[in-house]
Design an enzyme around this catalytic site. Structure first.
Site, PDB file in Angstrom:
ATOM      1  N   HIS A  99      37.398 -40.714  19.367  1.00  0.00           N
ATOM      2  CA  HIS A  99      36.564 -40.127  18.309  1.00  0.00           C
ATOM      3  C   HIS A  99      35.134 -39.905  18.815  1.00  0.00           C
ATOM      4  CE1 HIS A  99      36.231 -39.807  13.644  1.00  0.00           C
ATOM      5  NE2 HIS A  99      35.529 -38.845  14.247  1.00  0.00           N
ATOM      6  N   ILE A 100      35.037 -39.149  19.890  1.00  0.00           N
ATOM      7  CA  ILE A 100      33.721 -38.949  20.526  1.00  0.00           C
ATOM      8  C   ILE A 100      33.442 -37.469  20.788  1.00  0.00           C
ATOM      9  CG2 ILE A 100      33.409 -41.234  21.540  1.00  0.00           C
ATOM     10  CD1 ILE A 100      34.899 -38.356  23.547  1.00  0.00           C
TER      11      ILE A 100
ATOM     12  N   ALA B  90      39.801 -33.429  14.133  1.00  0.00           N
ATOM     13  CA  ALA B  90      39.306 -33.445  12.749  1.00  0.00           C
ATOM     14  C   ALA B  90      39.328 -34.868  12.191  1.00  0.00           C
ATOM     15  CB  ALA B  90      40.129 -32.488  11.892  1.00  0.00           C
ATOM     16  N   ARG B  91      40.460 -35.270  11.614  1.00  0.00           N
ATOM     17  CA  ARG B  91      40.670 -36.627  11.118  1.00  0.00           C
ATOM     18  C   ARG B  91      42.123 -37.015  11.392  1.00  0.00           C
ATOM     19  NH1 ARG B  91      35.900 -37.137  11.083  1.00  0.00           N
ATOM     20  NH2 ARG B  91      34.562 -37.949   9.411  1.00  0.00           N
TER      21      ARG B  91
ATOM     22  N   GLU C 135      41.489 -46.393  13.305  1.00  0.00           N
ATOM     23  CA  GLU C 135      40.468 -46.431  14.355  1.00  0.00           C
ATOM     24  C   GLU C 135      39.648 -47.710  14.253  1.00  0.00           C
ATOM     25  OE1 GLU C 135      38.128 -42.872  14.254  1.00  0.00           O
ATOM     26  OE2 GLU C 135      39.863 -41.547  14.366  1.00  0.00           O
TER      27      GLU C 135
END
Length: 322
Positions: free
Chosen positions: A289-290, A240-241, A270
């Protein structure tokens, strides 16, 4: 645009490449001037410089933030579309106050992201990264993995991605429980889940997988207390985050062996800073984050951002979040 003037659409930081290699951008180029910057934008000044004159911004990377002081320097800006669902990189209230419409892309890549989360869960349960590293080093070692077939998965957040994750896990034969800020009997039945409180979910799940959006209510919602409730054999998955999880508390629990492992696609900072403590933990799977970066996923996102932009330029914005 009035008097035949073409809008300027800017993608200020398309690194890794997304918009620049998409045939979808031709649809925008037919009605607007499209300017794509293929290199990373790593400073405030460069972000403003690249965005000058833009009426529309396509925010293809969540590391690029849009804050109130930036809007003051971009007087022609009227529309921003993110290339995904999350809008935490944009000050939505400041945008609204300046007459800037913001849209996102809900739901299109939910199956792609949920599949990535499911894959991360399996990789962590089977200790894939650890075994690979040990084998490369010449160590023929054995350590118990986690059998997932009849285990309990706790899903935090039941929007489009969480709902798809529930569908996959139900099909796999797992016991699915979930936590949401808006539970209902109708949603529980439709999703095939049982809604529980967050503490119960953390304490009883064999896998916790996070799919809620980042808001003031969800920031650090998985903190030291919540992680401390997890079973020793449990695994935490987050696509998610990053700031939803207290990363320092997670590192501490992993290093102390209080939980079995973690699989993360998102992080508090990030890209991950060099020497980040999470990279030193043994039983972790890390991806940068992919989760939606497959050819299918990227095409769906590019299709969505073009649809959003064309709708705005035609005077009928869609997927508005502010």
């Amino acid at each position: 645009m009035s008097n035949g003037e073409r809008a300027l659409v800017v993608v200020p930081s398309d690194d890794p490449a997304q918009c620049q290699r998409s045939p979808r951008m031709a649809e925008l180029s037919a009605v607007a001037d499209v300017r794509i910057f293929p290199t990373r934008c790593d400073s405030f000044d460069l972000q403003i410089e690249r965005s000058q004159g833009a009426t529309t911004i396509i925010n293809s990377r969540s590391y690029l933030e849009w804050r109130s002081e930036m809007f003051d320097l971009l007087p022609e800006l009227r529309f921003i579309s993110v290339c995904g669902i999350g809008t935490d990189s944009i000050d939505l209230e400041a945008a609204r106050a300046r007459g800037i419409t913001v849209s996102n892309i809900p739901g299109k890549t939910a199956p792609v992201v949920a599949e990535h989360a499911f894959g991360l869960m399996f990789a962590a349960a089977k200790r894939a990264a650890w075994y690979t590293e040990m084998t490369r080093q010449g160590h023929w070692v054995k350590q118990d993995g986690v059998f997932l077939g009849d285990k309990t998965v706790g899903i935090v957040g039941t929007g489009n991605i969480g709902a798809e994750m529930a569908r996959i896990c139900n099909a796999f034969g797992m016991n699915v429980i979930a936590h949401t800020f808006n539970p209902s009997d109708e949603r529980a039945e439709r999703l095939g889940v049982r809604f529980v409180g967050l503490d119960e979910l953390m304490a009883t799940s064999d896998v916790i997988t996070i799919h809620t959006k980042l808001t003031p209510d969800s920031e650090k919602m998985i903190g030291a207390h919540e992680i401390g409730l997890m079973k020793p054999e449990a695994i935490l998955v987050n696509v998610a985050r990053g700031p939803i999880v207290d990363e320092a508390a997670l590192v501490e629990a992993l290093n102390a062996g209080r939980i079995s492992g973690a699989a993360l696609d998102v992080f508090e900072n990030e890209p991950l800073p060099e020497g980040s403590p999470i990279t030193e933990c043994e039983q972790v799977i890390l991806t940068p984050h992919i989760a939606d970066m497959t050819p299918e996923g990227l095409d769906l996102l590019n299709q969505g951002v073009v649809e959003n932009t064309l709708a705005y330029l035609n005077g009928s914005p869609i997927n508005v979040v502010n």
